[in-house]
Design a protein around this motif. Structure first.
Motif: not given
Length: 104
Positions: A6-7, A49-50, A55-56, A101-104
């Motif tokens: 993704l990056i 990546a998805m 998605l969001g 990212k942290v909350l993923h």
């Protein structure tokens, strides 16, 4: 692995955005080809990546990397204005992407 892809896909978004501007409306061959290749690889990376990133989150991080990268390129290489307000807005975008990212 999905986050690395993704990056890279986000960085490729910056590449295709810069190549699009450099192509001058697709009138220049090399930048037009760079645009097409970078676009396909960027979208392919996002799609990969998805498979494992929501998605969001994936889309927001991808767009954020591309937007920040393109804005920084514009400031560094194209003479775009560098102001405290513009830098602050870019920091907010990065903060939002990191937060997702942290909350993923």
């Amino acid at each position: 692995m999905a986050w690395v892809v993704l990056i890279i896909a986000g960085v490729l978004e910056t590449v295709w955005a810069v190549a699009l501007e450099s192509s001058k409306g697709f009138s220049r061959l090399v930048p037009s080809l760079v645009f097409v290749v970078a676009l396909v690889l960027s979208m392919g990376g996002l799609a990969y990546a998805m498979r494992s990133i929501p998605l969001g989150t994936g889309y927001a991080v991808w767009v954020g990397i591309g937007a920040v990268g393109t804005a920084l390129y514009g400031m560094a290489a194209m003479g775009d204005a560098v102001t405290t307000a513009r830098i602050a807005c870019l920091v907010l975008i990065v903060g939002g992407a990191v937060g997702l990212k942290v909350l993923h």
